[in-house]
Design a protein around this motif. Structure first.
Motif, short mmCIF file in Angstrom:
data_model
loop_
_atom_site.label_atom_id
_atom_site.label_comp_id
_atom_site.label_asym_id
_atom_site.label_seq_id
_atom_site.Cartn_x
_atom_site.Cartn_y
_atom_site.Cartn_z
N THR A 1 0.83 -1.21 0.00
CA THR A 1 0.00 0.00 0.00
C THR A 1 0.87 1.26 0.00
O THR A 1 0.60 2.21 -0.75
CB THR A 1 -0.93 0.00 1.23
N MET A 2 1.90 1.27 0.81
CA MET A 2 2.78 2.44 0.87
C MET A 2 3.48 2.66 -0.46
O MET A 2 3.63 3.81 -0.92
CB MET A 2 3.79 2.28 2.00
N ALA A 3 3.93 1.58 -1.10
CA ALA A 3 4.60 1.73 -2.40
C ALA A 3 3.66 2.33 -3.43
O ALA A 3 4.05 3.18 -4.24
CB ALA A 3 5.12 0.37 -2.87
N THR A 4 2.40 1.91 -3.42
CA THR A 4 1.42 2.46 -4.35
C THR A 4 1.19 3.94 -4.09
O THR A 4 1.08 4.74 -5.03
CB THR A 4 0.09 1.69 -4.24
N ILE A 5 1.12 4.31 -2.82
CA ILE A 5 0.88 5.71 -2.46
C ILE A 5 2.01 6.61 -2.94
O ILE A 5 1.78 7.65 -3.56
CB ILE A 5 0.71 5.85 -0.93
N VAL A 6 3.25 6.24 -2.66
CA VAL A 6 4.37 7.14 -2.95
C VAL A 6 4.81 7.09 -4.40
O VAL A 6 5.58 7.96 -4.84
CB VAL A 6 5.58 6.86 -2.03
N ASN A 7 4.34 6.11 -5.16
CA ASN A 7 4.78 5.97 -6.55
C ASN A 7 4.02 6.93 -7.46
O ASN A 7 3.47 6.54 -8.50
CB ASN A 7 4.58 4.53 -7.00
N GLN A 8 4.00 8.20 -7.06
CA GLN A 8 3.30 9.26 -7.79
C GLN A 8 4.24 10.46 -7.94
O GLN A 8 5.13 10.67 -7.11
CB GLN A 8 2.06 9.73 -7.03
N PRO A 9 4.03 11.28 -8.95
CA PRO A 9 4.86 12.48 -9.11
C PRO A 9 4.82 13.40 -7.89
O PRO A 9 5.85 14.00 -7.53
CB PRO A 9 4.25 13.15 -10.34
N LYS A 10 3.64 13.54 -7.26
CA LYS A 10 3.55 14.46 -6.12
C LYS A 10 4.43 14.02 -4.95
O LYS A 10 4.81 14.82 -4.11
CB LYS A 10 2.10 14.61 -5.66
N PHE A 11 4.73 12.73 -4.87
CA PHE A 11 5.63 12.20 -3.85
C PHE A 11 7.02 11.92 -4.41
O PHE A 11 7.83 11.26 -3.76
CB PHE A 11 5.05 10.92 -3.24
N ASP A 12 7.25 12.41 -5.62
CA ASP A 12 8.54 12.22 -6.29
C ASP A 12 8.95 10.75 -6.31
O ASP A 12 10.12 10.41 -6.15
CB ASP A 12 9.63 13.07 -5.64
N PHE A 13 7.94 9.90 -6.47
CA PHE A 13 8.15 8.46 -6.57
C PHE A 13 8.97 7.93 -5.39
O PHE A 13 9.86 7.11 -5.54
CB PHE A 13 8.82 8.11 -7.91
N GLY A 14 8.61 8.43 -4.22
CA GLY A 14 9.26 8.02 -2.98
C GLY A 14 10.36 8.94 -2.53
O GLY A 14 10.73 8.95 -1.35
N ASN A 15 10.88 9.75 -3.43
CA ASN A 15 12.04 10.58 -3.11
C ASN A 15 11.69 11.98 -2.64
O ASN A 15 12.55 12.85 -2.59
CB ASN A 15 12.98 10.68 -4.32
N HIS A 16 10.43 12.22 -2.30
CA HIS A 16 10.09 13.52 -1.74
C HIS A 16 10.89 13.71 -0.44
O HIS A 16 10.94 12.82 0.40
CB HIS A 16 8.59 13.59 -1.45
N PRO A 17 11.52 14.86 -0.27
CA PRO A 17 12.35 15.07 0.91
C PRO A 17 11.63 14.89 2.24
O PRO A 17 12.27 14.65 3.27
CB PRO A 17 12.84 16.52 0.75
N LEU A 18 10.32 15.01 2.24
CA LEU A 18 9.56 14.82 3.47
C LEU A 18 9.92 13.51 4.15
O LEU A 18 10.04 13.43 5.37
CB LEU A 18 8.07 14.83 3.16
N PHE A 19 10.13 12.46 3.37
CA PHE A 19 10.32 11.14 3.93
C PHE A 19 11.72 10.91 4.49
O PHE A 19 11.95 9.97 5.25
CB PHE A 19 10.01 10.07 2.88
N THR A 20 12.67 11.77 4.13
CA THR A 20 14.05 11.61 4.63
C THR A 20 14.63 12.93 5.11
O THR A 20 15.83 13.15 5.06
CB THR A 20 14.95 11.02 3.53
N PHE A 21 13.76 13.80 5.59
CA PHE A 21 14.22 15.11 6.04
C PHE A 21 14.73 15.00 7.47
O PHE A 21 14.12 15.49 8.42
CB PHE A 21 13.08 16.13 5.94
N ASN A 22 15.84 14.34 7.63
CA ASN A 22 16.38 14.10 8.96
C ASN A 22 17.83 13.65 8.87
O ASN A 22 18.28 13.17 7.83
CB ASN A 22 15.56 13.03 9.68
N ALA A 23 18.54 13.84 9.95
CA ALA A 23 19.88 13.29 10.14
C ALA A 23 20.04 13.09 11.63
O ALA A 23 19.61 13.93 12.42
CB ALA A 23 20.94 14.25 9.60
#
Length: 400
Positions: free
Chosen positions: A210-232
């Motif tokens: 389900t998560m892969a289907t959700i993020v596999n969109q242009p608005k989520f940059d196909f998973g690479n939207h910085p929201l998901f990895t905005f951390n260190a």
């Protein structure tokens, strides 16, 4: 176990950022799970149906349970004793409501619907990218930093420099990347969800699909939207094995999203060094037991975060460290300023932007003007000097 956030993610408001475009990637199938749909925009009805699918797999009281999981693994501070009583009075401090960083983040999700935000909220709550990086990092030989590997040499060289600079045993620490397109790898996501949250194989596979289907969109940059990895962050297992995982190594995790965010603000050449130096400072604190202090709650967290800022500034300024020029020093001071927060009573309070700038400036001054240019202050001494100056760094600064 401890995790020390440099950039805490505001899950409740989703006030994070990014606008990257990469070639769409297909999610890998998982036995027993439906294969994600082809990449592309989903209709509002489809997005809502996926939200319902996610929610159907979550246990009752899931927010509290997931918070308990993070607390058990040291992925958030857990000492809330007397936090309310010792919270700083926000009226005594100058603290802007937003910074260029938060503005950039907010703008990146301006076109998301409510269902988009709720879907992202649940993904961040489950946090498979973090658990994958901590428990099952990719092989060291193939690691890269940044979407296109553009920060790989910077991160590796800076980390090597930090290991040689500070007087601690850091051979057991490693850097690992956090990539957003991990969300398209259903096998990795399912494995992480089972290890972290105890989901059955079937439920973990369903959630991963389900998560892969959700993020596999242009608005989520196909998973690479910085929201998901905005951390260190820096993390230590403190010698405690994880059931089903074993004993993970101590780590500094560098997310693609945060690196992209600061590049967008014109700080791409300095922010990776500053952020990594800050997180390495937390490992110094761990090795030297510098988390121990009479302070509790928000004040205790603020102390350790400001100390890490000072460690970073000292290394970045020092003749035998990164030895950045003054123009670069100004840039990383601005970086630290943007990382400040105004959550005065929050357990994870890192200090206001002004406090963080003062802490970094103090480290710079210590490296540049106080001692012989080639002398490196021992970390035990550094900690004692910092505690003496801490009251000055956190003094009230409101102008009205």
């Amino acid at each position: 176990m401890k995790k020390f956030l440099a950039l805490p993610v505001a899950l409740a408001t989703l006030a994070l950022t990014g606008s990257l475009m990469t070639a769409p990637a297909q999610a890998a199938p998982v036995p027993g799970a439906a294969v994600a749909t082809a990449p592309g925009d989903l209709s509002p009805e489809q997005s809502h149906a996926l939200l319902e699918q996610l929610e159907a797999k979550l246990p009752a009281g899931y927010e509290a349970k997931f918070a308990a999981t993070k607390a058990r693994l040291g992925l958030q501070d857990s000492d809330l004793q007397k936090t309310a009583e010792q919270a700083i009075n926000p009226d005594d401090y100058e603290c802007p409501a937003t910074t260029p960083v938060t503005d950039w983040v907010t703008a990146s999700i301006a076109d998301w619907t409510l269902d988009d935000r709720l879907n992202a909220f649940i993904i961040l709550l489950l946090d498979p990218i973090t658990y994958d990086a901590l428990f099952f990092p990719e092989p060291a030989k193939g690691r890269f930093y940044g979407l296109d590997g553009e920060y790989t040499n910077t991160v590796k060289n800076t980390f090597k420099g930090l290991q040689g600079f500070w007087d601690i045993n850091s051979k057991d620490i490693e850097t690992v990347p956090a990539h957003g397109d991990t969300l398209l790898d259903q096998g990795r996501v399912a494995r992480a969800l089972s290890a972290a949250h105890g989901f059955s194989a079937a439920d973990a596979a369903s959630l991963a699909s389900t998560m892969a289907t959700i993020v596999n969109q242009p608005k989520f940059d196909f998973g690479n939207h910085p929201l998901f990895t905005f951390n260190a962050f820096a993390w230590s297992a403190e010698g405690v094995a994880i059931p089903g995982v074993g004993l993970p190594s101590d780590k500094v995790v560098m997310g693609d999203g945060v690196l992209e965010g600061f590049r967008a603000l014109g700080l791409g050449d300095v922010a990776p060094k500053a952020i990594l130096a800050h997180e390495f400072g937390h490992h110094v604190q761990y090795e030297r037991h510098q988390f121990d202090s009479p302070l509790t709650g928000a004040e205790a967290t603020r102390r350790t975060e400001l100390m890490a800022d000072s460690y970073a500034a000292y290394y970045l300024s020092h003749l035998k460290g990164a030895h950045l020029k003054w123009t670069r020093v100004q840039q990383y001071l601005e970086t630290f300023y943007d990382l400040g927060d105004c959550g005065f009573s929050a357990e994870g309070h890192h200090g206001t932007p002004n406090q963080r700038r003062r802490a970094a400036t103090w480290g710079l001054t210590l490296a540049t003007f106080t001692f012989a240019p080639r002398y490196i202050i021992p970390t035990v001494t550094f900690g004692k000097l910092f505690d003496k100056v801490l009251p000055q760094l956190v003094r009230p600064d409101a102008t009205s």
